[in-house]
Design a protein around this motif. Structure first.
Motif, PDB file in Angstrom:
ATOM      1  N   GLU A 106     -24.556 -36.802 -39.238  1.00  9.44           N
ATOM      2  CA  GLU A 106     -23.524 -35.765 -39.082  1.00  9.44           C
ATOM      3  C   GLU A 106     -24.105 -34.345 -39.126  1.00  9.44           C
ATOM      4  OE1 GLU A 106     -20.468 -35.735 -38.068  1.00  9.44           O
ATOM      5  OE2 GLU A 106     -20.160 -33.603 -38.535  1.00  9.44           O
ATOM      6  N   ALA A 107     -25.112 -34.132 -39.953  1.00 13.88           N
ATOM      7  CA  ALA A 107     -25.672 -32.772 -40.050  1.00 13.88           C
ATOM      8  C   ALA A 107     -26.289 -32.342 -38.711  1.00 13.88           C
ATOM      9  CB  ALA A 107     -26.713 -32.718 -41.160  1.00 13.88           C
ATOM     10  N   GLY A 108     -26.889 -33.276 -38.018  1.00 10.36           N
ATOM     11  CA  GLY A 108     -27.462 -32.973 -36.703  1.00 10.36           C
ATOM     12  C   GLY A 108     -26.376 -32.651 -35.691  1.00 10.36           C
ATOM     13  N   LEU A 109     -25.322 -33.444 -35.708  1.00  4.88           N
ATOM     14  CA  LEU A 109     -24.198 -33.196 -34.783  1.00  4.88           C
ATOM     15  C   LEU A 109     -23.575 -31.825 -35.044  1.00  4.88           C
ATOM     16  CD1 LEU A 109     -22.599 -36.754 -34.867  1.00  4.88           C
ATOM     17  CD2 LEU A 109     -23.548 -35.630 -32.837  1.00  4.88           C
ATOM     18  N   LYS A 110     -23.484 -31.499 -36.314  1.00  2.38           N
ATOM     19  CA  LYS A 110     -22.871 -30.223 -36.691  1.00  2.38           C
ATOM     20  C   LYS A 110     -23.689 -29.037 -36.159  1.00  2.38           C
ATOM     21  CE  LYS A 110     -20.506 -27.534 -39.857  1.00  2.38           C
ATOM     22  NZ  LYS A 110     -21.189 -26.277 -39.613  1.00  2.38           N
ATOM     23  N   PHE A 111     -25.014 -29.155 -36.207  1.00  2.00           N
ATOM     24  CA  PHE A 111     -25.855 -28.055 -35.714  1.00  2.00           C
ATOM     25  C   PHE A 111     -25.517 -27.728 -34.261  1.00  2.00           C
ATOM     26  CE2 PHE A 111     -29.690 -26.811 -33.283  1.00  2.00           C
ATOM     27  CZ  PHE A 111     -29.796 -25.515 -33.755  1.00  2.00           C
ATOM     28  N   TYR A 112     -25.400 -28.762 -33.420  1.00  2.73           N
ATOM     29  CA  TYR A 112     -25.132 -28.479 -32.001  1.00  2.73           C
ATOM     30  C   TYR A 112     -23.689 -28.006 -31.788  1.00  2.73           C
ATOM     31  CZ  TYR A 112     -29.785 -30.219 -31.229  1.00  2.73           C
ATOM     32  OH  TYR A 112     -31.155 -30.364 -31.279  1.00  2.73           O
ATOM     33  N   ASP A 113     -22.769 -28.474 -32.624  1.00  3.84           N
ATOM     34  CA  ASP A 113     -21.405 -27.911 -32.564  1.00  3.84           C
ATOM     35  C   ASP A 113     -21.458 -26.397 -32.770  1.00  3.84           C
ATOM     36  OD1 ASP A 113     -19.208 -29.609 -32.056  1.00  3.84           O
ATOM     37  OD2 ASP A 113     -19.528 -30.623 -33.977  1.00  3.84           O
ATOM     38  N   ASP A 114     -22.203 -25.999 -33.789  1.00  4.37           N
ATOM     39  CA  ASP A 114     -22.285 -24.571 -34.115  1.00  4.37           C
ATOM     40  C   ASP A 114     -22.992 -23.797 -33.006  1.00  4.37           C
ATOM     41  OD1 ASP A 114     -21.066 -25.266 -36.448  1.00  4.37           O
ATOM     42  OD2 ASP A 114     -22.869 -25.125 -37.701  1.00  4.37           O
ATOM     43  N   LEU A 115     -24.055 -24.384 -32.474  1.00  3.12           N
ATOM     44  CA  LEU A 115     -24.806 -23.720 -31.399  1.00  3.12           C
ATOM     45  C   LEU A 115     -23.921 -23.538 -30.157  1.00  3.12           C
ATOM     46  CD1 LEU A 115     -27.378 -22.660 -30.005  1.00  3.12           C
ATOM     47  CD2 LEU A 115     -28.038 -25.039 -29.584  1.00  3.12           C
ATOM     48  N   PHE A 116     -23.208 -24.586 -29.784  1.00  2.00           N
ATOM     49  CA  PHE A 116     -22.375 -24.491 -28.570  1.00  2.00           C
ATOM     50  C   PHE A 116     -21.215 -23.513 -28.794  1.00  2.00           C
ATOM     51  CE2 PHE A 116     -23.778 -29.156 -27.786  1.00  2.00           C
ATOM     52  CZ  PHE A 116     -25.028 -28.715 -27.379  1.00  2.00           C
ATOM     53  N   ASP A 117     -20.677 -23.500 -30.012  1.00  2.00           N
ATOM     54  CA  ASP A 117     -19.613 -22.523 -30.315  1.00  2.00           C
ATOM     55  C   ASP A 117     -20.146 -21.101 -30.173  1.00  2.00           C
ATOM     56  OD1 ASP A 117     -17.850 -24.546 -30.821  1.00  2.00           O
ATOM     57  OD2 ASP A 117     -18.009 -24.433 -33.013  1.00  2.00           O
ATOM     58  N   GLU A 118     -21.353 -20.915 -30.643  1.00  2.00           N
ATOM     59  CA  GLU A 118     -21.968 -19.589 -30.574  1.00  2.00           C
ATOM     60  C   GLU A 118     -22.131 -19.162 -29.108  1.00  2.00           C
ATOM     61  OE1 GLU A 118     -22.251 -18.213 -33.461  1.00  2.00           O
ATOM     62  OE2 GLU A 118     -23.129 -16.321 -32.775  1.00  2.00           O
ATOM     63  N   CYS A 119     -22.526 -20.085 -28.257  1.00  2.00           N
ATOM     64  CA  CYS A 119     -22.650 -19.780 -26.820  1.00  2.00           C
ATOM     65  C   CYS A 119     -21.285 -19.370 -26.251  1.00  2.00           C
ATOM     66  CB  CYS A 119     -23.166 -21.003 -26.057  1.00  2.00           C
ATOM     67  SG  CYS A 119     -24.868 -21.422 -26.422  1.00  2.00           S
ATOM     68  N   HIS A 120     -20.268 -20.176 -26.551  1.00  2.00           N
ATOM     69  CA  HIS A 120     -18.941 -19.907 -25.971  1.00  2.00           C
ATOM     70  C   HIS A 120     -18.342 -18.590 -26.461  1.00  2.00           C
ATOM     71  CE1 HIS A 120     -18.559 -23.409 -23.506  1.00  2.00           C
ATOM     72  NE2 HIS A 120     -18.892 -24.203 -24.503  1.00  2.00           N
ATOM     73  N   LYS A 121     -18.761 -18.190 -27.639  1.00  2.00           N
ATOM     74  CA  LYS A 121     -18.311 -16.889 -28.157  1.00  2.00           C
ATOM     75  C   LYS A 121     -18.605 -15.773 -27.145  1.00  2.00           C
ATOM     76  CE  LYS A 121     -19.887 -14.542 -32.137  1.00  2.00           C
ATOM     77  NZ  LYS A 121     -20.611 -14.670 -33.403  1.00  2.00           N
ATOM     78  N   TYR A 122     -19.686 -15.948 -26.386  1.00  2.00           N
ATOM     79  CA  TYR A 122     -20.106 -14.925 -25.410  1.00  2.00           C
ATOM     80  C   TYR A 122     -19.849 -15.372 -23.961  1.00  2.00           C
ATOM     81  CZ  TYR A 122     -22.765 -13.182 -29.433  1.00  2.00           C
ATOM     82  OH  TYR A 122     -23.149 -12.731 -30.667  1.00  2.00           O
ATOM     83  N   GLY A 123     -19.098 -16.440 -23.794  1.00  2.00           N
ATOM     84  CA  GLY A 123     -18.844 -16.927 -22.429  1.00  2.00           C
ATOM     85  C   GLY A 123     -20.065 -17.566 -21.783  1.00  2.00           C
ATOM     86  N   ILE A 124     -20.975 -18.078 -22.604  1.00  2.00           N
ATOM     87  CA  ILE A 124     -22.180 -18.736 -22.077  1.00  2.00           C
ATOM     88  C   ILE A 124     -21.954 -20.251 -22.057  1.00  2.00           C
ATOM     89  CG2 ILE A 124     -24.619 -19.215 -22.555  1.00  2.00           C
ATOM     90  CD1 ILE A 124     -24.821 -16.439 -23.858  1.00  2.00           C
ATOM     91  N   GLU A 125     -22.157 -20.860 -20.881  1.00  2.00           N
ATOM     92  CA  GLU A 125     -22.001 -22.322 -20.733  1.00  2.00           C
ATOM     93  C   GLU A 125     -23.286 -23.021 -21.168  1.00  2.00           C
ATOM     94  OE1 GLU A 125     -19.787 -24.534 -19.623  1.00  2.00           O
ATOM     95  OE2 GLU A 125     -18.236 -23.145 -18.966  1.00  2.00           O
ATOM     96  N   PRO A 126     -23.228 -23.927 -22.128  1.00  2.00           N
ATOM     97  CA  PRO A 126     -24.430 -24.704 -22.431  1.00  2.00           C
ATOM     98  C   PRO A 126     -24.712 -25.709 -21.300  1.00  2.00           C
ATOM     99  CG  PRO A 126     -22.753 -24.929 -24.164  1.00  2.00           C
ATOM    100  CD  PRO A 126     -22.095 -24.265 -23.002  1.00  2.00           C
ATOM    101  N   VAL A 127     -25.979 -25.875 -20.979  1.00  2.00           N
ATOM    102  CA  VAL A 127     -26.430 -26.878 -19.997  1.00  2.00           C
ATOM    103  C   VAL A 127     -27.411 -27.758 -20.762  1.00  2.00           C
ATOM    104  CG1 VAL A 127     -27.671 -27.234 -17.827  1.00  2.00           C
ATOM    105  CG2 VAL A 127     -26.171 -25.237 -18.077  1.00  2.00           C
ATOM    106  N   ILE A 128     -27.095 -29.034 -20.889  1.00  2.00           N
ATOM    107  CA  ILE A 128     -27.777 -29.842 -21.903  1.00  2.00           C
ATOM    108  C   ILE A 128     -28.547 -31.031 -21.328  1.00  2.00           C
ATOM    109  CG2 ILE A 128     -27.378 -31.300 -23.950  1.00  2.00           C
ATOM    110  CD1 ILE A 128     -27.025 -28.195 -24.340  1.00  2.00           C
TER     111      ILE A 128
END
Ligand code: P53
Length: 478
Positions: A106-128
């Motif tokens: 779960e801790a690993g999943l949470k990291f990417y949740d936070d990272l992707f949220d941070e991207c969307h904060k600025y309108g940046i689309e993650p490409v994974i």
């Protein structure tokens, strides 16, 4: 004249991979990956892959640029450049630390949740990317990496978990990074990073490569199917390292060899896109007497799991000569190459060929009739910090300007359907090939040297401001 601005919605951005920047290699439950047992090499000195983590060795990916703890600051800088998208990978070992567990971390999943949220904060689309040179080391040791069919199940379990978890945060996905690198199957480093294979003495490397690649292609097709079942809006592509192939001369034997090299390098993407093996590769496997484990069910999966787009990296072209090997005796593709006298080279001896990128875009369009996405391009260079604390990287600007200019011709004059452009290593990171920090690609400088010293402080290079205006003008101002 032609239109230099890109189509509306064009995905300008930058690309990285988890293991090359995150660091935090054993934090929050992450397990070791193949990248965590690779030592630092140097320019022209290959990295060593050790038998597990050995005390006293320098493993540059362990800390990398510590993006794991700096990502907010880094994404903010990317937003300042105007990024529309950000390409990174998920470290499989954050989600399944050993690779063969039943339940994710779960801790690993949470990291990417936070990272992707941070991207969307600025309108940046993650490409994974799902698999970028960072297979769990446990799978390498216990299963022989992708030589084992069982790994397909472990990978698809991981893919299902992340598609389900991030389907509303990530629309653009790729399965295997540069799957075609292993066409140079004699290269121990590429086989370890691509396929988690550590060769045994006397092993037939080519046979091992075809088997592993087949399992990867099946795993990829299954991932595409699973992703589309979970959410039909997901765009799931393949990712190849495209090297435009030129014959050394106009002699027919060179031309035939160039064609053959293309067949042996691009059969991977043929399978991804067309859902079946091309005739030449089937014939070659027969001729070699290789009998890879390919079932009828696998073939059905390949037909059903074809990709939505073709992602590719472009660094250089390759020039091949029948003086080195003829088309009927071609094995490892690297045995066929010669220097191209028309091209300059970087400090790492990578040929620079902007027109080859236009050629690539046309070639891929003709062959696949799919949207394309340039997900890596760039030049590794030594940067100097001047007395005023600045980095005047006009050589990087020049390289990118010349490449983007060819991209614009391909789109405006040749009708290529291009989704986006993400130059490699938009922030300085650990080189995959050499493990160096000093082989820099970034718009953002990171204060760290090859011995691991430095403040990790980030700063803007001249190219940062240049790329900012490229994006702001949608490519019109180069
Ligand atoms: P580095 C080999 C040949 C072409 C591209 O490479 C390659 C490699 C592997 O080294 O890798 C891709 O860091 C890859 C990235 C990598 C980038 O190109 O050796 O997808 O992970 O960093 C540049 O200069």
């Amino acid at each position: 004249m032609y239109q230099t601005a890109m189509p509306k919605g064009f995905l300008w951005g930058g690309a990285v991979a988890a293991h090359q920047l995150e660091g935090a290699w054993n934090v929050d439950g992450k397990g070791p990956s193949v990248a965590d047992v690779m030592t630092a090499g140097a320019n022209g000195v290959p990295r060593e892959i050790t038998d597990g983590v050995v005390a006293g060795k320098n493993y540059p990916n362990h800390e990398a640029i510590d993006f794991y703890h700096h990502y907010k600051e880094d994404i903010k800088l990317m937003a300042e450049m105007g990024f529309k998208c950000f390409r990174t990978s998920i470290a499989w070992t954050r989600i399944f630390p050993q690779g063969d567990e039943e339940e994710p971390n779960e801790a690993g999943l949470k990291f990417y949740d936070d990272l992707f949220d941070e991207c969307h904060k600025y309108g940046i689309e993650p490409v994974i990317t799902l698999h970028h040179f960072e297979m769990p080391w446990h799978l390498v040791e216990q299963y022989g990496g992708w030589q084992s069919r069982q790994v397909i199940d472990f990978f698809t379990r991981y893919a299902r978990v992340v598609f389900e978890r991030y389907q509303d945060k990530v629309k653009y996905w790729m399965t295997f990074n540069e799957i075609d690198n292993q066409s140079a199957f004699n290269n121990a480093f590429l086989m370890a990073t691509n396929s988690g294979i550590i060769f045994k003495d006397g092993q037939d490397r080519e046979a091992a490569m075809y088997q592993a690649a087949h399992y990867e292609l099946v795993a990829s097709a299954l991932a595409v199917k699973i992703g589309h079942e979970i959410n039909p809006d997901l765009q799931i592509g393949c990712m190849i390292n495209f090297q435009t192939v030129y014959p050394a001369t106009c002699s027919p034997d060179d031309a035939l060899l160039a064609q053959r090299v293309g067949q042996r390098r691009y059969w991977f993407s043929d399978v991804h896109v067309h859902g079946e093996y091309p005739a030449e590769v089937e014939a070659y496997l027969n001729q070699k007497g290789y009998r890879p484990d390919i079932t009828e069910e696998d073939r059905q999966i390949l037909r059903e799991g074809t990709v939505d787009y073709v992602g590719f990296s472009y660094y250089n072209s390759m020039t091949v000569s029948a003086k080195k090997v003829d088309a009927d005796h071609l094995g490892d593709l690297n045995e066929s190459t010669v220097d191209n006298p028309y091209l300059d080279k970087t400090d790492w001896d990578w040929e620079v060929d902007p027109e080859g990128l236009r050629y690539a875009l046309n070639w891929l369009t003709d062959r696949y009739h799919k949207p394309l996405f340039i997900v890596e391009n760039g030049m590794g260079a030594y940067d100097q910090v001047t007395e005023d604390g600045q980095i005047h990287d006009d050589y990087r600007i020049d390289y990118l300007r010349r490449h983007i200019s060819e991209v614009e011709k391909a789109v405006a004059l040749d009708g290529v359907d291009l989704m986006g452009y993400t130059p490699w290593g938009c922030i300085d990171l650990v080189s995959a090939g050499t493990g160096q920090m000093s082989k820099r690609y970034g718009f953002i400088y990171v204060d760290k040297d090859d011995e691991g010293n430095g403040s990790l402080q980030r700063s803007r290079k001249d190219s940062f401001y240049w790329y900012q205006q490229v994006i702001a003008s949608n490519g019109a101002k180069l």
